[in-house]
Design an enzyme around this catalytic site. Structure first.
Site, mmCIF file in Angstrom:
data_model
loop_
_atom_site.group_PDB
_atom_site.id
_atom_site.type_symbol
_atom_site.label_atom_id
_atom_site.label_comp_id
_atom_site.label_asym_id
_atom_site.label_seq_id
_atom_site.Cartn_x
_atom_site.Cartn_y
_atom_site.Cartn_z
ATOM 1 N N SER A 75 -2.987 -1.016 1.137
ATOM 2 C CA SER A 75 -2.533 -2.110 0.282
ATOM 3 C C SER A 75 -1.811 -3.180 1.106
ATOM 4 O O SER A 75 -1.285 -2.894 2.195
ATOM 5 C CB SER A 75 -1.602 -1.545 -0.784
ATOM 6 O OG SER A 75 -0.527 -0.897 -0.144
ATOM 7 N N CYS B 43 -12.398 -2.481 -1.834
ATOM 8 C CA CYS B 43 -11.730 -3.729 -1.455
ATOM 9 C C CYS B 43 -12.700 -4.909 -1.484
ATOM 10 O O CYS B 43 -12.274 -6.045 -1.375
ATOM 11 C CB CYS B 43 -11.104 -3.587 -0.085
ATOM 12 S SG CYS B 43 -12.341 -3.392 1.181
ATOM 13 N N GLU C 131 -3.102 11.002 2.214
ATOM 14 C CA GLU C 131 -2.664 12.303 1.690
ATOM 15 C C GLU C 131 -3.384 12.657 0.390
ATOM 16 O O GLU C 131 -3.431 13.809 -0.017
ATOM 17 C CB GLU C 131 -1.143 12.321 1.501
ATOM 18 C CG GLU C 131 -0.558 11.284 0.541
ATOM 19 C CD GLU C 131 -0.312 9.920 1.181
ATOM 20 O OE1 GLU C 131 -1.109 9.500 2.042
ATOM 21 O OE2 GLU C 131 0.680 9.277 0.774
HETATM 22 P P1 NAD Z 1 -1.756 2.547 0.514
HETATM 23 O O1 NAD Z 1 -1.275 1.289 1.134
HETATM 24 O O2 NAD Z 1 -0.945 3.147 -0.573
HETATM 25 O O3 NAD Z 1 -1.919 3.702 1.637
HETATM 26 C C1 NAD Z 1 -2.706 3.508 2.778
HETATM 27 C C2 NAD Z 1 -2.222 4.446 3.877
HETATM 28 O O4 NAD Z 1 -0.901 4.053 4.266
HETATM 29 C C3 NAD Z 1 -2.137 5.906 3.481
HETATM 30 O O5 NAD Z 1 -2.588 6.693 4.564
HETATM 31 C C4 NAD Z 1 -0.646 6.134 3.237
HETATM 32 O O6 NAD Z 1 -0.224 7.457 3.516
HETATM 33 C C5 NAD Z 1 -0.006 5.167 4.230
HETATM 34 N N1 NAD Z 1 1.299 4.642 3.811
HETATM 35 C C6 NAD Z 1 1.769 4.491 2.546
HETATM 36 N N2 NAD Z 1 2.968 3.878 2.572
HETATM 37 C C7 NAD Z 1 3.263 3.633 3.874
HETATM 38 C C8 NAD Z 1 4.347 2.993 4.539
HETATM 39 N N3 NAD Z 1 5.374 2.481 3.867
HETATM 40 N N4 NAD Z 1 4.283 2.895 5.891
HETATM 41 C C9 NAD Z 1 3.229 3.368 6.579
HETATM 42 N N5 NAD Z 1 2.176 3.990 6.006
HETATM 43 C C10 NAD Z 1 2.186 4.116 4.667
HETATM 44 O O7 NAD Z 1 -3.260 2.263 0.032
HETATM 45 P P2 NAD Z 1 -4.197 3.166 -0.883
HETATM 46 O O8 NAD Z 1 -3.690 3.152 -2.280
HETATM 47 O O9 NAD Z 1 -4.468 4.459 -0.232
HETATM 48 O O10 NAD Z 1 -5.566 2.324 -0.808
HETATM 49 C C11 NAD Z 1 -5.892 1.269 -1.677
HETATM 50 C C12 NAD Z 1 -5.615 -0.064 -1.035
HETATM 51 O O11 NAD Z 1 -6.359 -0.189 0.181
HETATM 52 C C13 NAD Z 1 -6.066 -1.226 -1.908
HETATM 53 O O12 NAD Z 1 -5.074 -2.206 -1.884
HETATM 54 C C14 NAD Z 1 -7.340 -1.711 -1.238
HETATM 55 O O13 NAD Z 1 -7.658 -3.064 -1.452
HETATM 56 C C15 NAD Z 1 -7.014 -1.453 0.192
HETATM 57 N N6 NAD Z 1 -8.225 -1.401 1.014
HETATM 58 C C16 NAD Z 1 -8.490 -2.463 1.812
HETATM 59 C C17 NAD Z 1 -9.632 -2.473 2.571
HETATM 60 C C18 NAD Z 1 -9.971 -3.637 3.445
HETATM 61 O O14 NAD Z 1 -10.918 -3.545 4.200
HETATM 62 N N7 NAD Z 1 -9.232 -4.730 3.398
HETATM 63 C C19 NAD Z 1 -10.511 -1.382 2.535
HETATM 64 C C20 NAD Z 1 -10.196 -0.309 1.702
HETATM 65 C C21 NAD Z 1 -9.047 -0.326 0.942
#
Ligand code: NAD
Length: 484
Positions: A227, A282, A177
């Site tokens: 995350s 990440c 979002e």
């Molecule tokens: P986030 O977990 O806050 O959100 C990710 C997605 O999940 C978003 O689309 C969000 O709308 C959705 N979401 C949020 N809460 C949810 C819930 N309770 N249930 C279902 N969906 C939900 O992550 P972010 O802040 O957007 O991204 C950063 C994180 O992503 C960091 O921790 C980073 O390390 C990780 N990341 C990991 C990789 C990898 O390959 N391992 C790659 C890129 C980013």
């Protein structure tokens, strides 16, 4: 840029009927650039229904024909390279060079997925018994979805979408979002490529939209990136609902520097790992582990001399190497974690906390911060920070570095700088990390390799990209045949 984002369902751009929105803020200028609708349950269900109805027609389209749509999409991404890269900068904040690199990776995933006629081949054995043959074929399964994070708005959805549709599934993208525009442009290009209506749908929203997708009986599986706490929740929920899940979580990466490393050749590579994209990758380095006193002293000198010169600013401005944090909240949280580490004894080598960026005084900027001292056990070293922070840590031996890395709960990336094959091999062999870099600052697998990750950085078994993702999006069916 448009004000209010729309969903794309069954080949149509449709406004959501919700009254709930999340503001999309350019993190450098802090100007509001749009509003992401938190789509209603009914809208998500419509998207699922249309994807379900489009499945049989699409799955019976020969792979070679599906590939042709991907060739068209490839051309369209090339034609819209600048538009896509600029959208990434405006909503995410990274610099234009990093944005272009991510669009390039999205494009490469389309190119690799276009090889689907060979990628999806099964295998067979003649005469498993007299006159009986057996074959394994890979078939698409139905409707899949991806739930993706803010930090790579172009690349991460494309770790999945090209392969899911190439294998004959239909799809629903749920972008972050916080960064919905790039996905919107990609969806426009998918439409322009002529991919039939309903095959790819786009639904904006947050947690509630994810939950509706995860609870639907008509969704076969989910590709999640975000995350760790959310990755774990999504994985658990998907398993309870009987779905396939590949859930990539957070990271806390260590870069080890051996005494024989060529620091001169490595330095820009190392700094970029920590500070490009303001540490919001990440695979970014978080901890720089120097093996031996001399290595530590050299790194310390290098860091103090050069890190303050990293140019922080708005990613569209020339020469900018590092942009802002995604939100004011992320900035505050990182600053408070740095303060906490300092209270716990960390020494500040480079202090970018009070940076002011001319012309963008309200932007969510933190300049590079480097901490050192007896910090081996602090949270700032062991928890994901996701910001422009480098912890410079001294250890005496390779084994100490390895044990420090392996004591961490995450396992996304681990890197070593050395000229010794012996240390490089031992590192790759013994260190718990899914993506290992040997004299590489950001070990990001190219599309024909899986994007790995282990421990708390990944929940599931089949990863994004590579052969894994083809297996993730297909069911293996065994046919045993005899003709009487
Ligand atoms: P986030 O977990 O806050 O959100 C990710 C997605 O999940 C978003 O689309 C969000 O709308 C959705 N979401 C949020 N809460 C949810 C819930 N309770 N249930 C279902 N969906 C939900 O992550 P972010 O802040 O957007 O991204 C950063 C994180 O992503 C960091 O921790 C980073 O390390 C990780 N990341 C990991 C990789 C990898 O390959 N391992 C790659 C890129 C980013």
């Amino acid at each position: 840029m448009v004000e209010e984002l729309k969903n794309h369902i069954n080949g149509e751009w449709v406004s959501s009927s919700t009254d709930q929105y999340v503001d999309v803020i350019n993190p450098a200028t802090t100007k509001m650039i749009g509003k992401t609708p938190m789509s209603t349950t009914k809208e998500v269900e419509e998207a699922i229904q249309t994807a379900k109805e489009s499945f049989w027609e699409w799955r019976s389209t020969p792979p070679v024909e599906r590939a042709r749509y991907l060739f068209k999409l490839q051309n369209l991404i090339e034609e819209n390279y600048d538009r896509l890269s600029e959208a990434v900068v405006e909503e995410n904040g990274k610099n234009i060079k990093s944005a272009r690199a991510e669009v390039q990776r999205a494009l490469e995933n389309v190119e690799v997925a276009a090889g689907i006629p060979s990628l999806v081949q099964g295998y067979n054995s003649e005469d498993i018994a007299r006159g009986i043959d057996e074959k394994a074929i890979k078939q698409p399964m139905g409707v899949f979805t991806c739930i993706v994070p803010f930090n790579f708005p172009a690349m991460i959805p494309f770790w999945f979408v090209p392969y899911a549709i190439a294998t004959g599934n239909t799809y629903i993208i749920k972008p972050s979002e916080k960064v919905p525009y790039t996905a919107q442009i990609l969806m426009e290009l998918i439409e322009e490529a002529g991919i039939p209506e309903g095959v790819v749908n786009l639904v904006h929203g947050g947690k509630e939209v994810s939950t509706t997708l995860l609870e639907s009986d008509d969704i076969e599986g989910v590709s999640f990136v975000g995350s760790t706490p959310v990755a774990k929740k999504v994985y658990t929920k998907a398993a309870m609902e009987g779905k396939r899940a590949q859930c990539q979580g957070g990271a806390c990466n260590f870069i080890t520097v051996m005494p024989d490393a060529n620091l001169e050749a490595a330095k820009s590579n190392i700094f970029s790992s920590f500070f490009a994209c303001a540490g919001q990758r990440c695979l970014a380095g978080q901890n720089l582990v120097a093996v031996g006193d001399e290595t530590y002293d050299q790194l310390k000198e290098m860091v103090v001399e050069q890190v303050p010169n990293i140019k922080v600013g708005y990613g569209l401005d020339e020469g900018v190497e590092m942009g802002p944090l995604i939100t004011a909240k992320a900035k505050e949280s990182i600053l408070s974690r740095i303060d906490e580490a300092i209270d716990q004894g960390a020494k500040v080598l480079v202090d970018g906390r009070d940076i002011e960026v001319e012309g963008y005084e309200d932007g969510h900027f933190i300049g590079p911060v480097v901490l050192t001292g007896d910090i081996h056990d602090l949270d700032i070293v062991h928890e994901e920070i996701f910001g422009p922070v480098m912890n410079l840590i001294k250890v005496d031996t390779f084994e100490e570095a390895r044990d420090l890395i392996n004591s961490n709960n995450y396992g996304n990336a681990a890197n070593i700088y050395t000229q010794s094959g012996k240390w490089a091999r031992k590192f790759a062999y013994e260190v718990e990390g899914g993506n290992i870099g040997i004299n590489i600052g950001v070990p990001a697998p190219v599309p024909h390799f899986p994007f790995s990750g282990m421990k708390d950085s990944f929940f599931g078994d089949l990863h994004a990209q590579g052969r894994d993702v083809i297996d993730f999006y297909t069911e293996k069916k065994i046919v045993i045949e005899r003709y009487l």
